[in-house]
Design a protein around this motif. Structure first.
Motif, short mmCIF file in Angstrom:
data_model
loop_
_atom_site.label_atom_id
_atom_site.label_comp_id
_atom_site.label_asym_id
_atom_site.label_seq_id
_atom_site.Cartn_x
_atom_site.Cartn_y
_atom_site.Cartn_z
N MET A 170 86.51 74.04 -29.70
CA MET A 170 86.23 74.67 -30.99
C MET A 170 85.16 75.75 -30.84
O MET A 170 85.25 76.84 -31.42
N VAL A 171 84.12 75.45 -30.04
CA VAL A 171 83.08 76.45 -29.79
C VAL A 171 83.67 77.64 -29.06
O VAL A 171 83.39 78.80 -29.39
N TRP A 172 84.49 77.35 -28.04
CA TRP A 172 85.15 78.42 -27.30
C TRP A 172 85.97 79.31 -28.23
O TRP A 172 85.96 80.54 -28.09
N LYS A 173 86.70 78.72 -29.17
CA LYS A 173 87.53 79.51 -30.09
C LYS A 173 86.68 80.41 -30.96
O LYS A 173 87.08 81.56 -31.24
N ARG A 174 85.50 79.94 -31.39
CA ARG A 174 84.63 80.79 -32.20
C ARG A 174 84.18 82.01 -31.39
O ARG A 174 84.19 83.13 -31.89
N VAL A 175 83.80 81.77 -30.14
CA VAL A 175 83.38 82.90 -29.29
C VAL A 175 84.57 83.81 -29.00
O VAL A 175 84.44 85.04 -29.05
N HIS A 176 85.71 83.21 -28.70
CA HIS A 176 86.90 83.99 -28.38
C HIS A 176 87.30 84.88 -29.56
O HIS A 176 87.63 86.07 -29.37
N ASN A 177 87.25 84.35 -30.77
CA ASN A 177 87.63 85.14 -31.95
C ASN A 177 86.63 86.28 -32.19
O ASN A 177 87.04 87.40 -32.53
N ALA A 178 85.34 85.99 -32.02
CA ALA A 178 84.33 87.04 -32.19
C ALA A 178 84.50 88.12 -31.13
O ALA A 178 84.35 89.32 -31.41
N ALA A 190 76.49 79.53 -28.33
CA ALA A 190 77.31 78.63 -27.53
C ALA A 190 76.63 78.28 -26.22
O ALA A 190 76.67 77.13 -25.76
N ARG A 221 77.81 90.18 -33.79
CA ARG A 221 78.36 88.84 -34.05
C ARG A 221 78.87 88.20 -32.76
O ARG A 221 78.71 87.00 -32.55
N ALA A 260 77.31 84.80 -31.19
CA ALA A 260 78.16 83.63 -30.96
C ALA A 260 78.03 83.15 -29.52
O ALA A 260 77.98 81.94 -29.25
#
Length: 273
Positions: free
Chosen positions: A141-149, A194, A186, A190
């Motif tokens: 989930m943390v990876w997805k936040r960074v990936h999306n940013a 992370a 952002r 992020a």
């Protein structure tokens, strides 16, 4: 830096490009040994070492990763890099990703997506390896936040002219909207958040939030840190001890050659300056 006039240069062949990349990698290896910096071959470069004992035959780049503490130390002493080499990242250039590139001043190497915005020099990608939450679901989930940013910052920063059709339209419109929200700030925020929770030193598992071709991976830190040496173009270079698990997570049956239609490069043009 002005571009060379076409009549004054010729593009490097793939063999010439790989030779220059190898020379850069060996200089980087020597620098890391002198400064006691840990690193491992990464992604397609690690796959090349295992499957081909060198470059994947059609590959035109090099990837390494470093534990976050070593990565940050490298950035802090970059002024001591060998003459003719420098580092770029999102903090000191218009590069859109959350990792760094070790570049040579001697060779221009232009990707279509950065043409007109960044005069790129031939590079080695350097990815930071971070500590992960012990629960893989939480870590992903943390990876997805960074990936999306990161993806939003890429869409807002790069040249979408090489794209076609609806894909190009979506990226142009999305990039325009993302630019309104300070996407680089952002993304860096992020990544910083992370990387600090739980932090590399406090973690039992590690992974990379900003690389590996957009794939999440999680490995035991003790296995990642048990460095082994593998042959790469006649040289023994450091690799993570759990290279088999890593490559399996990224590529599945990694010893199987992909179909010829999937043997892709960065489509870059490179020439001496």
């Amino acid at each position: 830096m002005p571009d060379a006039i076409e009549s004054d240069f010729k593009y490097l062949t793939l063999d010439e490009l790989q030779y220059e990349l190898l020379e850069m990698l060996l200089k980087f290896d020597t620098f890391c040994k002198e400064h006691e910096l840990r690193y491992s071959l990464d992604s397609g470069t690690l796959l090349g070492a295992v499957r081909h004992k060198g470059f994947i035959p059609w590959d035109d780049d090099l990837d390494v990763n470093m534990p976050r503490p070593d990565y940050e130390r490298l950035l802090s002493i970059q002024s001591e890099l060998p003459e003719g080499m420098h580092i770029i990242n999102a903090k000191n250039s218009r590069f859109a990703y959350g990792f760094s590139k070790l570049c040579t001043d001697a060779i221009r190497a232009q990707e279509p997506s950065y043409e007109g915005s960044v005069d790129e020099m031939l590079w080695i990608d350097i990815f930071p390896t971070d500590g992960l939450p012990s629960n893989d679901s939480e870590a992903e989930m943390v990876w997805k936040r960074v990936h999306n940013a990161t993806r939003q910052n890429i869409w807002a920063s790069v040249n979408h002219q090489p794209e076609h059709g609806i894909r190009k339209f979506i990226k142009v419109v999305g990039g325009t909207l993302f630019r309104l929200g300070k996407p680089q700030e952002r993304m860096l925020s992020a990544i910083s958040e992370a990387a600090s929770n739980p932090g590399y030193e406090n973690a039992e598992r590690v992974g990379c939030f900003v690389g590996s071709g957009g794939k999440f991976w999680s490995l035991p830190k003790n296995a990642y840190e048990k460095t082994v040496t593998l042959e790469f173009e006649g040289h023994l270079l450091p690799c993570m001890g759990c290279w088999d698990e890593f490559l399996t997570k990224l590529y599945g049956d990694y010893m199987q050659l992909p179909p010829e239609t999937q043997r892709q490069t960065h489509c870059l043009k490179a020439w001496r300056v």
